[in-house]
Design a protein around this motif. Structure first.
Motif: not given
Length: 266
Positions: A174-193
């Motif tokens: 419950p209520n972890v969507e924002a945390k998931v999005a944050e961690q997902l960004y960190d794990a793929n930061a190179s490609w996203l940047t």
């Protein structure tokens, strides 16, 4: 003397009773208990079958569309029915048997001078991890005259115990969507940047599947990258996801000792 005889006889009788009781066979366990002990999750067996349609193409005043649908045939009827119902719901005209749909391929040139539109849907079995079975719906549409068609892969994961499709909200705590999005960004930061995607622009996709090394979030064409790059996939490693996903929906992870280095992926 008589008293001693009576006492000896009583002791002998008691010992005999204990021995007889110990030798008696224990009652067989109830059938329900045996069934519960050996009950296992079904192992998915799947092959591909073409869906029989009333006709291979549908024509109206806007032109003609040619259909090609393929469904899975598994050992679980409810899974096969789920995907067939999805096809009928998403493309109802392909299953229509109205009398006015009588045009044939020879009429296409007159009805649609640009050529045939195309619509295909293929369902494929991907993987199974105990009670979690994943499939993909591969769809392709092409409008005659367009520069290219549009493709989409929708991943579907079932809980075989409950016979329910698992949405992203079902597997997350419950209520972890924002945390998931944050961690997902960190794990793929190179490609996203590299693609000029800032942290505030990244939204969670509800299209996901269980990959080898993590949960993979799949994004539609054009959302994060140009058409030529296809549908982008961002991976959230299981070692991170374990704190965000409900335990019953997390694949078994290897046990790593505290002093054991973790191999980094390229």
């Amino acid at each position: 003397m008589n008293v001693n005889f009576k006492i000896g006889f009583a002791v002998s009788a008691l010992v005999s009773a204990i021995v007889l009781t110990a030798c008696q066979e224990k009652p067989e366990p109830q059938a329900e208990q045996v069934t519960a002990a050996v009950k296992t999750v079904a192992l998915i067996e799947a092959k591909i079958e073409r869906v029989e349609l009333p006709k291979k193409q549908f024509c109206d005043e806007d032109g003609c569309t040619q259909y090609d649908f393929q469904n899975v045939k598994t050992n679980l009827d409810w899974i096969d029915a789920y995907f067939l119902d999805r096809m009928k719901k998403d493309v109802p005209m392909a299953f229509s048997v109205d009398a006015h749909q009588t045009q044939t391929a020879s009429d296409v040139a007159v009805t649609s001078p640009k050529g045939l539109n195309q619509n295909s849907i293929y369902v494929r079995f991907i993987s199974q991890q105990y009670n979690l079975a994943t499939f993909v719906i591969q769809s392709y549409t092409y409008v005659a005259g367009s520069a290219h068609g549009m493709q989409h892969n929708e991943f579907v994961t079932f809980d075989l115990n409950t016979q329910k499709r698992l949405a992203l909200t079902d597997i997350l705590k419950p209520n972890v969507e924002a945390k998931v999005a944050e961690q997902l960004y960190d794990a793929n930061a190179s490609w996203l940047t590299q693609h000029d995607i800032t942290r505030d622009k990244l939204q969670l996709s509800d299209n996901y599947f269980y990959g080898v090394n993590g949960i993979v979030f799949v994004y539609p064409l054009y959302e994060l990258a140009p058409y030529a790059e296809g549908m982008p996939e961002l991976r959230l490693p299981y070692q991170i996801a374990k704190d965000l996903v409900k335990a019953e929906y997390l694949p078994a992870l290897p046990q790593i000792k505290a002093d054991q280095p973790v191999k980094q992926e390229n």
